[in-house]
Enzyme design. Structure first.
Site, PDB file in Angstrom:
ATOM      1  N   LEU A  97      10.865 -20.476  -4.626  1.00  9.64           N
ATOM      2  CA  LEU A  97       9.686 -19.558  -3.974  1.00  9.64           C
ATOM      3  C   LEU A  97       8.406 -19.473  -4.939  1.00  9.64           C
ATOM      4  CD1 LEU A  97       8.443 -17.204  -2.092  1.00  9.64           C
ATOM      5  CD2 LEU A  97       9.818 -15.434  -3.767  1.00  9.64           C
ATOM      6  N   HIS A 140       2.323   3.372  -9.032  1.00  8.26           N
ATOM      7  CA  HIS A 140       2.358   1.673  -9.311  1.00  8.26           C
ATOM      8  C   HIS A 140       3.359   1.381 -10.034  1.00  8.26           C
ATOM      9  CE1 HIS A 140      -1.750   2.146  -7.692  1.00  8.26           C
ATOM     10  NE2 HIS A 140      -2.252   2.693  -8.449  1.00  8.26           N
ATOM     11  N   ASP A 162       0.718  -1.086  -0.106  1.00 10.26           N
ATOM     12  CA  ASP A 162       0.103  -0.145  -0.111  1.00 10.26           C
ATOM     13  C   ASP A 162       0.957   1.120   0.063  1.00 10.26           C
ATOM     14  OD1 ASP A 162      -2.455   1.316  -0.068  1.00 10.26           O
ATOM     15  OD2 ASP A 162      -2.752   0.913   2.008  1.00 10.26           O
TER      16      ASP A 162
HETATM   17  C1  IPE Z   1      -5.394  -2.840  -0.297  1.00  9.44           C
HETATM   18  O1  IPE Z   1      -5.084  -1.542  -0.400  1.00  9.44           O
HETATM   19  C2  IPE Z   1      -5.381  -3.688  -1.748  1.00  9.44           C
HETATM   20  C3  IPE Z   1      -4.102  -3.816  -2.331  1.00  9.44           C
HETATM   21  C4  IPE Z   1      -2.916  -3.415  -1.963  1.00  9.44           C
HETATM   22  C5  IPE Z   1      -4.237  -4.338  -3.694  1.00  9.44           C
HETATM   23  P1  IPE Z   1      -6.214  -0.467  -0.778  1.00  9.44           P
HETATM   24  O2  IPE Z   1      -5.406   0.876  -0.673  1.00  9.44           O
HETATM   25  O3  IPE Z   1      -7.180  -0.479  -1.731  1.00  9.44           O
HETATM   26  O4  IPE Z   1      -7.160  -0.428   0.710  1.00  9.44           O
HETATM   27  P2  IPE Z   1      -8.003   0.532   1.422  1.00  9.44           P
HETATM   28  O5  IPE Z   1      -9.099   0.947   0.458  1.00  9.44           O
HETATM   29  O6  IPE Z   1      -7.012   1.545   1.800  1.00  9.44           O
HETATM   30  O7  IPE Z   1      -8.347  -0.394   2.684  1.00  9.44           O
HETATM   31  C1  IPE Z   2      -1.456   0.127  -3.329  1.00 10.65           C
HETATM   32  O1  IPE Z   2      -1.430   1.661  -3.426  1.00 10.65           O
HETATM   33  C2  IPE Z   2      -1.698  -0.461  -4.653  1.00 10.65           C
HETATM   34  C3  IPE Z   2      -3.011  -0.894  -5.109  1.00 10.65           C
HETATM   35  C4  IPE Z   2      -4.142  -0.757  -4.331  1.00 10.65           C
HETATM   36  C5  IPE Z   2      -3.090  -1.223  -6.363  1.00 10.65           C
HETATM   37  P1  IPE Z   2      -2.492   2.704  -3.358  1.00 10.65           P
HETATM   38  O2  IPE Z   2      -2.869   2.948  -4.979  1.00 10.65           O
HETATM   39  O3  IPE Z   2      -3.822   2.100  -2.434  1.00 10.65           O
HETATM   40  O4  IPE Z   2      -1.917   3.715  -2.591  1.00 10.65           O
HETATM   41  P2  IPE Z   2      -2.408   4.857  -1.710  1.00 10.65           P
HETATM   42  O5  IPE Z   2      -3.054   4.084  -0.612  1.00 10.65           O
HETATM   43  O6  IPE Z   2      -3.604   5.648  -2.639  1.00 10.65           O
HETATM   44  O7  IPE Z   2      -1.432   5.842  -1.303  1.00 10.65           O
HETATM   45 MG    MG Z   3      -4.210   2.301  -0.510  1.00  2.00          MG
END
Ligand code: IPE
Ligand code: IPE
Ligand code: MG
Length: 233
Positions: A129, A35, A18
């Protein structure tokens, strides 16, 4: 800081990667740039996990809830998966990494489904792995799909073992360690069943800032915990 005890490695690590969006925003970049950068961290962490001899890593890549994001972002993420999944074949070969997928394939773009099947087949014999990529994955969806499969088989009584055997990859054991980056302290529908007794590790660092060293730190922290599974010492 301590060192990793190779005899007490977590067998299965789940990672909620995240903070990509925040990493980009801090740099006045588009979320998509985050990303792309996050992909480098995934490679570094997977490389380190393979080197350490970890058996299973599940990477939360796209959740069943992530469809709520803009169409552009969703499209970008799937495109990233399409372009990079098989491009990393040399990396998988070098580290003997087997790639598998968990998640609902029903509403996945056809190309993504094809790439996932093809990388799974191409890496099936690698003995190192296992990287379990969670795409269009949600724990509740996984549990419901498993139950549906049991119904289809005419099963009327269900125990933990039979339910588990209907998961996408029944050979992947319960998670020992679940890591979430970027300071959020929730599971967001990730490995709910499998993390019943997992140790949870939360890191303030954003995912694109993660390196192999951060994995070491998380594993050392994990190895300092006492796992009781409801028992008493
Ligand atoms: C969880 O992250 C999903 C992934 C890392 C793929 P999100 O950023 O979508 O989660 P929330 O919305 O903050 O709970
Ligand atoms: C995690 O990073 C990647 C996915 C959920 C695909 P985020 O895109 O959720 O990043 P934040 O939480 O907005 O910083
Ligand atoms: Mg996120």
């Amino acid at each position: 800081m301590g060192t990793i005890d190779p005899a007490r490695l977590p067998k299965h690590i789940g990672i909620i990667m995240d903070g990509n969006g925040r990493w980009a925003r801090m740099r006045n970049l588009q979320r998509t740039a985050g990303h792309k950068e996050g992909l480098k961290s995934a490679k570094a962490v997977i490389g380190r996990a393979a080197e350490l001899g970890i058996q299973y890593v599940t990477l939360f890549t796209f959740s069943t809830e992530n469809w709520r994001r803009s169409q552009d972002e969703v499209k970008f993420l799937f495109n990233l998966i399409n372009v990079y999944l098989r491009k990393e074949m040399d990396f998988y070969r070098k580290h003997k990494i087997r790639v598998i997928h968990t998640g609902n394939t029903e509403n996945l773009p056809e190309q993504v489904r094809k790439e996932l099947m093809s990388v799974r087949d191409d890496t099936a014999d690698f003995p190192g792995l296992t990287v379990n990529i969670a795409i269009n994955y949600g724990s509740r969806d996984q549990i419901l799909r498993a139950i549906s499969r049991l119904f289809e088989n005419g099963q009327k009584m269900v125990d933990e073992k039979t339910l588990r055997s209907c998961f996408d990859n029944p050979e992947v054991p319960d998670a020992d360690l679940v890591i979430r980056t970027a300071g959020e302290k929730r599971l967001s529908n990730f490995l709910l069943w499998e993390s019943a007794y997992a140790e949870l590790y939360f890191s303030e660092k954003l995912w694109p800032d993660w390196t192999g060293d951060d994995l070491d730190t998380a594993i050392i922290d994990y190895q300092g915990r006492t796992r009781r599974y409801g028992g008493a010492e």
